[in-house]
Write a protein that holds these residues in place. Structure first.
Motif, PDB file in Angstrom:
ATOM      1  N   MET A   1      22.373   8.326  12.654  1.00  0.00           N
ATOM      2  CA  MET A   1      20.928   8.182  12.793  1.00  0.00           C
ATOM      3  C   MET A   1      20.563   6.740  13.104  1.00  0.00           C
ATOM      4  O   MET A   1      20.563   5.894  12.232  1.00  0.00           O
ATOM      5  N   LYS A   2      20.307   6.488  14.361  1.00  0.00           N
ATOM      6  CA  LYS A   2      19.879   5.141  14.742  1.00  0.00           C
ATOM      7  C   LYS A   2      18.573   5.261  15.516  1.00  0.00           C
ATOM      8  O   LYS A   2      18.378   6.214  16.265  1.00  0.00           O
ATOM      9  N   PRO A   3      17.702   4.266  15.371  1.00  0.00           N
ATOM     10  CA  PRO A   3      16.437   4.315  16.117  1.00  0.00           C
ATOM     11  C   PRO A   3      16.683   4.252  17.620  1.00  0.00           C
ATOM     12  O   PRO A   3      17.684   3.688  18.071  1.00  0.00           O
ATOM     13  N   ALA A   4      15.751   4.836  18.377  1.00  0.00           N
ATOM     14  CA  ALA A   4      15.735   4.623  19.825  1.00  0.00           C
ATOM     15  C   ALA A   4      15.297   3.182  20.093  1.00  0.00           C
ATOM     16  O   ALA A   4      14.804   2.502  19.195  1.00  0.00           O
ATOM     17  N   ARG A   5      15.464   2.739  21.324  1.00  0.00           N
ATOM     18  CA  ARG A   5      15.126   1.346  21.629  1.00  0.00           C
ATOM     19  C   ARG A   5      13.621   1.099  21.548  1.00  0.00           C
ATOM     20  O   ARG A   5      12.824   1.963  21.893  1.00  0.00           O
ATOM     21  N   PHE A   6      13.295  -0.085  21.106  1.00  0.00           N
ATOM     22  CA  PHE A   6      11.904  -0.552  21.136  1.00  0.00           C
ATOM     23  C   PHE A   6      11.919  -2.069  21.253  1.00  0.00           C
ATOM     24  O   PHE A   6      12.914  -2.705  20.916  1.00  0.00           O
ATOM     25  N   ASP A   7      10.807  -2.612  21.729  1.00  0.00           N
ATOM     26  CA  ASP A   7      10.634  -4.063  21.725  1.00  0.00           C
ATOM     27  C   ASP A   7      10.184  -4.476  20.327  1.00  0.00           C
ATOM     28  O   ASP A   7       9.654  -3.654  19.567  1.00  0.00           O
ATOM     29  N   TYR A   8      10.363  -5.740  20.018  1.00  0.00           N
ATOM     30  CA  TYR A   8       9.952  -6.245  18.706  1.00  0.00           C
ATOM     31  C   TYR A   8       9.175  -7.531  18.903  1.00  0.00           C
ATOM     32  O   TYR A   8       9.610  -8.426  19.641  1.00  0.00           O
TER      33      TYR A   8
ATOM     34  N   MET B   1      15.264   8.593  12.146  1.00  0.00           N
ATOM     35  CA  MET B   1      15.329  10.035  12.403  1.00  0.00           C
ATOM     36  C   MET B   1      14.677  10.382  13.737  1.00  0.00           C
ATOM     37  O   MET B   1      14.610  11.545  14.117  1.00  0.00           O
ATOM     38  N   ARG B   2      14.163   9.372  14.392  1.00  0.00           N
ATOM     39  CA  ARG B   2      13.492   9.507  15.692  1.00  0.00           C
ATOM     40  C   ARG B   2      12.284  10.433  15.621  1.00  0.00           C
ATOM     41  O   ARG B   2      11.942  11.110  16.593  1.00  0.00           O
ATOM     42  N   LEU B   3      11.646  10.447  14.440  1.00  0.00           N
ATOM     43  CA  LEU B   3      10.365  11.132  14.323  1.00  0.00           C
ATOM     44  C   LEU B   3       9.267  10.254  14.913  1.00  0.00           C
ATOM     45  O   LEU B   3       8.186  10.744  15.248  1.00  0.00           O
ATOM     46  N   ALA B   4       9.527   8.953  14.979  1.00  0.00           N
ATOM     47  CA  ALA B   4       8.607   8.028  15.651  1.00  0.00           C
ATOM     48  C   ALA B   4       9.413   7.299  16.717  1.00  0.00           C
ATOM     49  O   ALA B   4      10.551   6.887  16.471  1.00  0.00           O
ATOM     50  N   ARG B   5       8.845   7.181  17.912  1.00  0.00           N
ATOM     51  CA  ARG B   5       9.539   6.484  19.010  1.00  0.00           C
ATOM     52  C   ARG B   5       8.576   5.534  19.707  1.00  0.00           C
ATOM     53  O   ARG B   5       8.205   5.752  20.850  1.00  0.00           O
TER      54      ARG B   5
END
Lengths: 169, 275
Positions: B1-8, B43-47
């Motif tokens: 379970m790893k997050p999808a990519r996003f900017d920070y 859990m990639r419920l938020a992307r």
């Protein structure tokens, strides 16, 4: 700090167990993974990866926190302590670690690093905790081997030895 | 379970955070303590496309108070509010409810406003806001507004916050003379999500009871000076009106029984605690 692009790696720096550390990470990289995979600090274990099990607990700026619920980029500039930083020197255990060994407070050892990092801080703030306070605090950790009884006994014993002025095993 | 990519983006000013929210709306998410957002990312419920970190804005890190209320800024951690001096006197309901929020190891990072933003129906901080009649302060690039907790929580994990708005603070009314406050919760283990959580406020005109973990958001009802079977009947009606559902953790019937019994016990304790 500029906006860090998601597809690129960015330099983050923090202290780990008193030493400056540096890693190049995507913004999505979890601190738990960066500690283990880039800094080779595999004493921190990764269990549930959503903050429930407590195996990945480390200390961030002095307080216990889940490294799986922290991004490495959030930790930029932080002071991090992991289980590798507990022993006063190679070959010598801390008072708490020694109590865990004497009381058989671990079997498989998967949860142990997280519990040690939590209790290390807890015993600094609570020199003479009750069993009930300890059990409440340990509620943030899952151990499927011991049934918690030896963990509580080890923590009470370590607290007593620390009160008596012990500095190491 | 790893997050999808996003900017920070570590916001350097409130204005910068407002700019990103104005430009990207729902594609931007505020991250503060991250104790509820990070699991949703993993859990990639938020992307989201971008995370805006507000923890380095000193103006959001403050707990301030006046004679009537405690104002908690968006970057104040749950452990910091719990450790604030005299909380048990200034607002005993908060002092009783906060130790039930997650675990010590998550309260050290999680923020008070983050819990309000997430609006979990069983969470203690939204319940306390509803029970006490608290307020949420929202701000966007263009305007600021304050909204009552009862209008802010609109359903399961949903709130009246517009995509471009940032929660700047939540406000808890202080304890008043002549009132009593109590909190009780039932879960499978301490630190688990509440199956039923109860907050009660007693005065000489009656008792207010707020319930979390049953309806899709925390709900409150004011009861007059009832006692005995009249109170049982009123609580029974409240329990049914909450429209409990069966789930993995408990049946609807079990939840209603907890509302009746734990709710009553909480009301009685609040009455005893009146000062």
């Amino acid at each position: 700090m500029p906006r860090l692009e998601g597809h690129a790696r960015h330099r983050v720096r923090f202290t780990v167990n008193g030493h400056m550390a540096e890693a190049h990470v995507e913004p999505r990289a979890l601190l738990s993974d960066v500690l283990r995979q880039q800094l080779a600090l595999t004493g921190t274990h990764v269990g549930c990866e959503h903050g429930v099990c407590g195996a990945c607990t480390i200390q961030i700026d002095g307080v216990p926190a889940r490294s799986c619920l922290t991004l490495a980029v959030q930790a930029d500039g932080a002071d991090i302590r992991t289980v590798e930083g507990l022993a006063p020197q190679s070959g010598q255990l801390s008072v708490l670690q020694d109590a865990f060994r004497r009381h058989h407070a671990l079997q498989c050892g998967f949860c142990t690093a997280g519990i040690l990092m939590s209790l290390d801080r807890f015993l600094k703030d609570n020199a003479d905790p009750s069993e009930e306070e300890l059990r409440d605090y340990l509620g943030g950790h899952l151990c499927r081997c011991t049934g918690y009884v030896p963990i509580v006994a080890a923590a009470l014993d370590a607290a007593k030895r620390l009160r008596e002025g012990a500095t190491h095993a | 379970m790893k997050p999808a990519r996003f900017d920070y983006l570590r916001a350097g000013s409130l204005a910068e955070a407002h700019e990103v929210l104005a430009a990207e709306g729902n594609d931007a998410r505020i991250v503060a303590g991250g104790q509820t957002l990070m699991p949703m990312l993993s859990m990639r419920l938020a992307r989201p496309k971008v995370l805006v970190d507000i923890m380095h804005l000193p103006e959001l890190r403050k707990i301030t108070d006046d004679a009537q209320a405690i104002r908690v800024g968006a970057a104040v951690r749950q452990a910091e509010l719990l450790a604030s001096p005299q909380l048990a006197e200034t607002q005993p309901l908060l002092a009783a409810a906060l130790p039930w929020v997650g675990h010590a190891q998550t309260r050290s990072r999680g923020t008070v406003c983050g819990s309000a933003a997430h609006a979990d129906p069983s969470a203690e901080i939204p319940l306390s806001l509803i029970a006490l009649g608290g307020t949420i302060e929202l701000a966007s690039r263009r305007k600021k507004r304050s909204i009552k907790a009862e209008d802010f929580f609109t359903g399961m994990m949903s709130t009246a916050r517009a995509p471009e708005e940032l929660i700047e603070a939540v406000i808890f009314p202080k304890a008043q003379r002549g009132y009593g406050y109590a909190f009780k919760e039932f879960g499978r283990r301490h630190g688990d999500f509440a199956i039923v959580a109860c907050a009660a406020i007693a005065s000489d005109t009656g008792t207010r009871l707020a319930i979390g973990g049953v309806a899709d958001r925390p709900m409150a009802r004011d009861f007059g000076p009832l006692d005995g079977s009249a109170l049982d009947d009123a609580l029974d009606e409240f329990a049914f009106d909450l429209d409990a559902r069966d789930d993995l953790h408990a049946t609807a019937r079990y939840r209603r029984e907890l509302v009746r019994r734990l709710g009553r016990a909480t009301m009685e304790e609040a009455r005893r605690c009146r000062v």
